[in-house]
Write an enzyme that holds these catalytic residues in place. Structure first.
Site, PDB file in Angstrom:
ATOM      1  CD  GLU A 216      10.186  67.242  65.345  1.00 54.15           C
ATOM      2  OE1 GLU A 216      10.881  66.982  66.351  1.00 54.15           O
ATOM      3  OE2 GLU A 216      10.046  68.407  64.901  1.00 54.15           O
TER       4      GLU A 216
ATOM      5  CD  GLU B 174      14.727  69.349  69.150  1.00 56.03           C
ATOM      6  OE1 GLU B 174      15.161  69.262  67.987  1.00 56.03           O
ATOM      7  OE2 GLU B 174      13.645  69.905  69.432  1.00 56.03           O
TER       8      GLU B 174
ATOM      9  CG  HIS C 239      14.342  69.239  64.595  1.00 55.94           C
ATOM     10  ND1 HIS C 239      14.506  70.449  65.221  1.00 55.94           N
ATOM     11  CD2 HIS C 239      14.719  69.440  63.305  1.00 55.94           C
ATOM     12  CE1 HIS C 239      14.962  71.344  64.361  1.00 55.94           C
ATOM     13  NE2 HIS C 239      15.109  70.757  63.184  1.00 55.94           N
TER      14      HIS C 239
ATOM     15  CG  HIS D 262      15.330  73.217  68.384  1.00 48.74           C
ATOM     16  ND1 HIS D 262      14.221  72.672  67.784  1.00 48.74           N
ATOM     17  CD2 HIS D 262      15.306  74.541  68.071  1.00 48.74           C
ATOM     18  CE1 HIS D 262      13.550  73.620  67.138  1.00 48.74           C
ATOM     19  NE2 HIS D 262      14.199  74.754  67.297  1.00 48.74           N
TER      20      HIS D 262
END
Length: 396
Positions: free
Chosen positions: A366, A166, A307, A163
């Site tokens: 994450e 990110e 991420h 992404h």
């Protein structure tokens, strides 16, 4: 650092002379494990660079070597013209090998594609035993690099920046690569764990930036050649801080054939968007295809997809995950303080596809908390927590 082979030299001798593991010198040179090196040929010595110093009053090659904790023959190797000189004149330049003991990469900054490529080139020059290749190109033609370190049977893959906003994940990964290389070549530890034994036990695979077009859009704005298209996709705004997709407005982590049709139906964007649009079919985007082809070719034993944000790690997919995944998730949770979550109501991600197809451990991690892109003020804390995960993946 390049040295010229003399009669009787060998890679083993160079490993002793410079205190660099033999395997890394072998991997850095095409000569490999051959016993006899051609005289006059050049050999790459990892983890060193050459500097030039001028001969000062009172100097000898012995004193220069001793002051730098070098073997004097390393100076003769780099300065063969001084081998039989009885009296070296003041001011004569002498080449001296200098061991790299500090970082080459500074990750705590806005880490764009150009920065990554320059850093990879610097690592290749100093640590030529790493294996780098271009595995494909983005929509806008940017080369996507793949880095491999080690020769072990256990094959772990790590990627970042699926992404666009990110991009801090790329900086975290590149920082770890640099720390790993320093530990390997200096035979030092990371968190008390010596990396050198892992060189023959683990092969680490890295794609630090899956979505270079998107990352540069977030960090630098739109180039004139595609500005009209991305501004339209972005609802007329030139603020791209919320952009997650690739440059065509497709979310690369919704591109995989793991119940893609379910994700397609329930996603709100039905056309290219700055986030969440899965495309009009799975694997339409070159960046997603590249990552699928790499996994199919390399047959990874484990995948870590980095991420942001949430400080959680997702480790299951529809019961396809192997039993060992739970133990790994608990260890990752322990070393990072991130919450391990088995299932989330999500499909079509890279980790989902990998688990479903290969029945091997896969993790979406994450990093950090807040609003993407995460501020650089979190970098140090994120790195400390993610370092535990990097290391745990290798030794478990």
């Amino acid at each position: 650092m390049l040295v010229q082979v003399r009669k009787g030299d060998s890679l083993w001798y160079y490993s002793q002379l410079f205190s660099v593991p033999l395997e890394m010198i072998e991997d850095a040179n095409k000569e490999g494990k051959c016993e006899h090196l051609p005289v006059g040929s050049t050999v790459k010595i990892p983890a060193y660079r050459k500097v030039t110093v001028d001969f000062q009053p009172g100097d000898t090659l012995w004193t220069i070597a001793a002051s730098r904790k070098l073997h004097v023959d390393s100076l003769y190797l780099l300065n063969p013209h001084l081998q039989n000189v009885p009296q070296i004149e003041i001011g004569v330049p002498v080449q001296v090998p200098v061991r790299i003991e500090s970082k080459l990469i500074y990750g705590k900054k806005k880490y764009c594609y150009e920065t990554m490529m320059k850093d990879i080139k610097r690592l290749e020059e100093i640590y030529p035993f790493i294996k780098t290749e271009i595995i494909g190109h983005s929509v806008l033609g940017r080369a996507i690099p793949h880095i491999k370190i080690g020769n072990g049977q256990k094959h772990i893959h790590i990627n970042g920046s699926f992404h666009a906003n990110e991009w801090i994940t790329t900086a975290i990964i590149m920082t770890f690569i640099n720390d790993l290389l320093l530990s390997l070549t200096n035979k030092t530890s990371l968190r008390g764990l010596y990396m050198y034994p892992f060189y023959d036990e683990v092969t680490l695979s890295f794609v630090p930036m899956v979505n270079p077009d998107g990352v540069d859009l977030v960090l630098h704005g739109a180039d004139a050649s595609y500005k009209k298209q991305v501004v339209a996709i972005n609802g007329g705004s030139e603020d791209f801080t919320g952009w997650k997709a690739n440059i065509r407005g497709v979310d690369l982590n919704n591109q995989y054939p793991a119940n893609w049709d379910i994700e397609k139906e329930r996603k709100i964007p039905k056309a290219p968007a700055f986030r969440d649009y899965p495309g009009n079919a799975p694997l339409t985007e070159p960046e997603a295809i590249i990552m699928e082809e790499l996994a199919n070719r390399e047959q990874f034993d484990m995948v870590l997809a980095f991420h942001t944000q949430g400080e959680e790690l997702y480790w299951g997919y529809e019961g396809c995950e192997p039993n060992e995944s739970e133990a790994l998730a608990k260890e990752f949770e322990l070393v990072s303080s991130y919450k391990a979550v088995r299932y989330v109501d999500s499909h079509a991600g890279y980790k989902d596809w990998f688990i479903q197809k290969y029945k091997k451990p896969g993790f979406t991690i994450e990093l950090g908390k807040g609003v993407n892109p995460l501020p650089l003020s979190q970098f140090d804390e994120i790195y400390v927590k993610s370092l535990g995960i990097f290391l745990a993946s290798m030794y478990i």
